[in-house]
Write a protein that holds these residues in place. Structure first.
Motif, PDB file in Angstrom:
ATOM      1  N   PRO A 133       0.840  -1.205   0.000  1.00 32.91           N
ATOM      2  CA  PRO A 133       0.000   0.000   0.000  1.00 32.91           C
ATOM      3  C   PRO A 133       0.874   1.254   0.000  1.00 32.91           C
ATOM      4  N   GLU A 134       0.485   2.232  -0.806  1.00 32.67           N
ATOM      5  CA  GLU A 134       1.225   3.494  -0.886  1.00 32.67           C
ATOM      6  C   GLU A 134       0.355   4.636  -0.370  1.00 32.67           C
ATOM      7  N   GLY A 135      -0.393   4.354   0.714  1.00 31.41           N
ATOM      8  CA  GLY A 135      -1.309   5.348   1.253  1.00 31.41           C
ATOM      9  C   GLY A 135      -2.412   5.643   0.256  1.00 31.41           C
ATOM     10  N   LEU A 136      -2.865   6.889   0.237  1.00 27.79           N
ATOM     11  CA  LEU A 136      -3.923   7.248  -0.699  1.00 27.79           C
ATOM     12  C   LEU A 136      -3.391   7.490  -2.114  1.00 27.79           C
ATOM     13  N   LYS A 137      -2.081   7.338  -2.313  1.00 23.04           N
ATOM     14  CA  LYS A 137      -1.500   7.456  -3.656  1.00 23.04           C
ATOM     15  C   LYS A 137      -1.801   6.228  -4.506  1.00 23.04           C
ATOM     16  N   GLY A 138      -2.121   5.118  -3.845  1.00 21.81           N
ATOM     17  CA  GLY A 138      -2.410   3.901  -4.593  1.00 21.81           C
ATOM     18  C   GLY A 138      -1.795   2.680  -3.943  1.00 21.81           C
ATOM     19  N   ILE A 139      -1.549   1.682  -4.759  1.00 19.47           N
ATOM     20  CA  ILE A 139      -0.969   0.435  -4.262  1.00 19.47           C
ATOM     21  C   ILE A 139      -0.037  -0.117  -5.351  1.00 19.47           C
ATOM     22  N   SER A 140       1.142  -0.565  -4.937  1.00 21.25           N
ATOM     23  CA  SER A 140       2.112  -1.080  -5.903  1.00 21.25           C
ATOM     24  C   SER A 140       2.189  -2.595  -5.795  1.00 21.25           C
ATOM     25  N   CYS A 141       2.621  -3.227  -6.881  1.00 18.42           N
ATOM     26  CA  CYS A 141       2.778  -4.668  -6.892  1.00 18.42           C
ATOM     27  C   CYS A 141       3.642  -5.060  -8.085  1.00 18.42           C
ATOM     28  N   LYS A 198     -15.625  -3.535   3.723  1.00 18.95           N
ATOM     29  CA  LYS A 198     -14.386  -3.920   4.408  1.00 18.95           C
ATOM     30  C   LYS A 198     -13.156  -3.466   3.629  1.00 18.95           C
ATOM     31  N   ALA A 199     -13.205  -3.592   2.316  1.00 16.97           N
ATOM     32  CA  ALA A 199     -12.081  -3.178   1.481  1.00 16.97           C
ATOM     33  C   ALA A 199     -11.821  -1.680   1.625  1.00 16.97           C
ATOM     34  N   SER A 200     -12.881  -0.889   1.653  1.00 13.69           N
ATOM     35  CA  SER A 200     -12.727   0.558   1.785  1.00 13.69           C
ATOM     36  C   SER A 200     -12.206   0.935   3.172  1.00 13.69           C
ATOM     37  N   LEU A 201     -12.661   0.241   4.183  1.00 11.32           N
ATOM     38  CA  LEU A 201     -12.160   0.489   5.538  1.00 11.32           C
ATOM     39  C   LEU A 201     -10.677   0.150   5.635  1.00 11.32           C
ATOM     40  N   ASP A 202     -10.261  -0.895   4.939  1.00 14.52           N
ATOM     41  CA  ASP A 202      -8.839  -1.263   4.928  1.00 14.52           C
ATOM     42  C   ASP A 202      -7.992  -0.123   4.372  1.00 14.52           C
ATOM     43  N   VAL A 203      -8.463   0.493   3.293  1.00 17.37           N
ATOM     44  CA  VAL A 203      -7.711   1.585   2.670  1.00 17.37           C
ATOM     45  C   VAL A 203      -7.684   2.807   3.586  1.00 17.37           C
ATOM     46  N   LEU A 204      -8.791   3.091   4.227  1.00 13.29           N
ATOM     47  CA  LEU A 204      -8.868   4.255   5.111  1.00 13.29           C
ATOM     48  C   LEU A 204      -7.796   4.201   6.192  1.00 13.29           C
ATOM     49  N   THR A 205      -7.462   3.009   6.642  1.00 12.48           N
ATOM     50  CA  THR A 205      -6.478   2.882   7.723  1.00 12.48           C
ATOM     51  C   THR A 205      -5.086   3.350   7.297  1.00 12.48           C
ATOM     52  N   ASP A 206      -4.829   3.485   5.985  1.00 12.54           N
ATOM     53  CA  ASP A 206      -3.528   3.953   5.496  1.00 12.54           C
ATOM     54  C   ASP A 206      -3.462   5.467   5.387  1.00 12.54           C
ATOM     55  N   ALA A 207      -4.566   6.160   5.680  1.00 15.43           N
ATOM     56  CA  ALA A 207      -4.615   7.607   5.504  1.00 15.43           C
ATOM     57  C   ALA A 207      -3.868   8.335   6.615  1.00 15.43           C
TER      58      ALA A 207
END
Length: 456
Positions: free
Chosen positions: A258-266, A344-353
């Protein structure tokens, strides 16, 4: 529109042409259903709605330079041509099926319980690196929306990416008959529309009706990490292409970060090689979308460099994890729709903010008899995340609140019965610098919450 003369339209929908003989060979320039948005040289399709019958507006529409209209009513002798049909809705589907055959371009059909729209956007972004691509806009994915999307196709388009949404058995069969996809993509088998489809097995059966009209030489691209989809061994004698996180799949990913709200790398792996990529929208589910985009891109001859560029060019759409910097808040607009998996997926992302993390969650619809338990499940999940504030809105969301308070009694949790009550109190609850997730099923109208936050 190629070969869409009034004569051919009448033949395609088994209608009766009534009007001047010399106009039968004229091609329509467009096809539309909204009487307020007339198009010169177009064909008007009046649909009978629950409250309004668009046949009442035929006379007004035809004064605006429209070429012809369909009609379920015998209008008698008129100064304009019309085609008498038994059902305007069935006619528009028949015409769309005929028109798509005239264009003879590949069709990618996308369905699934969760992520249809974001997957459609990803696939279109990838294919656009090589082809003139038309994609479904908004929620035009049902038995009226799909034909209207097809009518936007023109001869310069080289491929169509069509989202196909259903809520009951038989619908996908009818949609597939119109689209006749060359490639079928199914994102997952989740918990949407249980009210009608009853179980995940029912959902699998309904979604896989998309195969009924698959081109015999076509391709099937499925989520191989989904326990239901992985049971599909072949479609019309051809083995599906599976994508997923696990390396058992034909196309898979690792080094997910996870790259925060910038996105996600893989790093994405294929039989043609591997490549690192930054997906510019956050969320673990976006990796699956990128994998689906990779699979489709390879199917249509794109290079790995073109696929990578397509993934990294992806733009968010309103209501689909669209991140808005208002100057006061960072708003995560994910309010188009919701179910337990996407919540749940959206809540997971929010935790990186960064900053305070606030979740504004509303009711989820069409969950059937398990709806109360599923709202409780989301409440418990939200309580397990490092949120600073949980706000729930709606009748069903009270069960989210009860479960969340029981799981985490010390957390700051609010419940409002209505959206209007929330909007009155929201300025006093939020603080400058907050990251605010806004998510609910579409019927909750949470786009109003996003608009208020943008004004703030």
């Amino acid at each position: 529109m190629k070969n869409l003369t009034l004569e051919h339209i009448a033949e395609a929908c088994q209608g009766i042409y009534i009007g001047p003989e010399e106009k039968k060979q004229l091609e329509v320039k467009s096809i539309f259903t909204d009487s307020r948005k007339t198009e010169e040289g177009g064909l008007f399709v009046p649909i009978k709605g629950a409250r309004v019958d668009a046949h009442d507006f035929i006379e007004d529409v035809m004064e605006e330079g429209v070429l012809a209209t369909l009609s379920e009513k015998d209008l008698g002798e008129k100064p304009f041509p019309y085609i008498l049909v038994k059902s305007s809705l069935q006619a528009v589907k028949d015409i769309a099926e005929y028109y798509l055959k005239q264009l003879n371009i590949p069709v990618v059909g996308i369905t699934g319980s969760v992520g249809k729209t974001s997957t459609k956007e990803m696939i279109a972004a990838v294919l656009s690196k090589k082809y003139n691509t038309l994609k479904t806009q908004g929620n035009f994915n049902n038995e009226l929306g799909l034909p209207l999307t097809i009518f936007r196709l023109r001869q310069e388009h080289e491929i169509a990416v069509l989202e196909m949404g259903i809520s009951d058995f038989g619908e996908m069969h009818r949609l597939a008959k119109i689209a006749r996809p060359d490639t079928c993509v199914i994102t997952n088998i989740g918990l949407c529309h249980l009210e009608f489809l009853k179980s995940r097995d029912g959902i699998l059966k309904a979604k896989t009706e998309i195969f009924d009209f698959l081109n015999p030489t076509g391709h099937t691209i499925l989520n191989g990490d989904d326990d239901k989809l992985v049971t599909v061994e072949n479609v019309k004698g051809v083995k599906p292409i599976f994508f997923g996180i696990e390396n058992k799949n034909d196309i898979w990913a690792d080094e997910i970060k996870p790259e925060g709200l910038k996105g996600i790398s893989c790093c994405i792996h294929t039989e043609k090689g591997s490549f690192p990529v930054l997906i510019p929208i956050p969320g673990h589910h976006m990796v699956y979308n990128a994998l689906a985009g990779t699979a489709v891109g390879l199917t249509y001859g794109l290079s790995l460099e073109e696929i990578k560029a397509g993934i990294e060019s992806l733009q968010p759409v309103s209501g689909r994890f669209h991140i808005i910097d208002t100057g006061k808040y960072t708003v995560v607009d994910d309010c188009y729709n919701a179910n337990p998996v996407s919540m749940k997926a959206s809540l997971d992302v929010l935790t990186d903010a960064l900053g305070r993390k606030v979740a504004i969650l509303g009711d989820m619809g069409e969950l059937g008899k398990e709806e109360v338990e599923m709202h409780r499940e989301v409440g418990v999940y939200a309580a397990s995340k490092n949120l600073d504030l949980l706000i729930c809105v709606g009748e069903l969301s009270q069960y989210m609140v009860e479960a969340a308070k029981h799981a985490a009694p010390t957390k700051h949790i609010f419940h409002f019965k209505t959206k209007e009550e929330l909007l009155q109190e929201l300025p006093q609850i939020l603080q400058k610098g907050d990251t605010v997730l806004v998510k609910a099923s579409h019927f909750m109208g949470f786009e109003d919450v996003v608009k208020v936050l943008e004004k703030e």
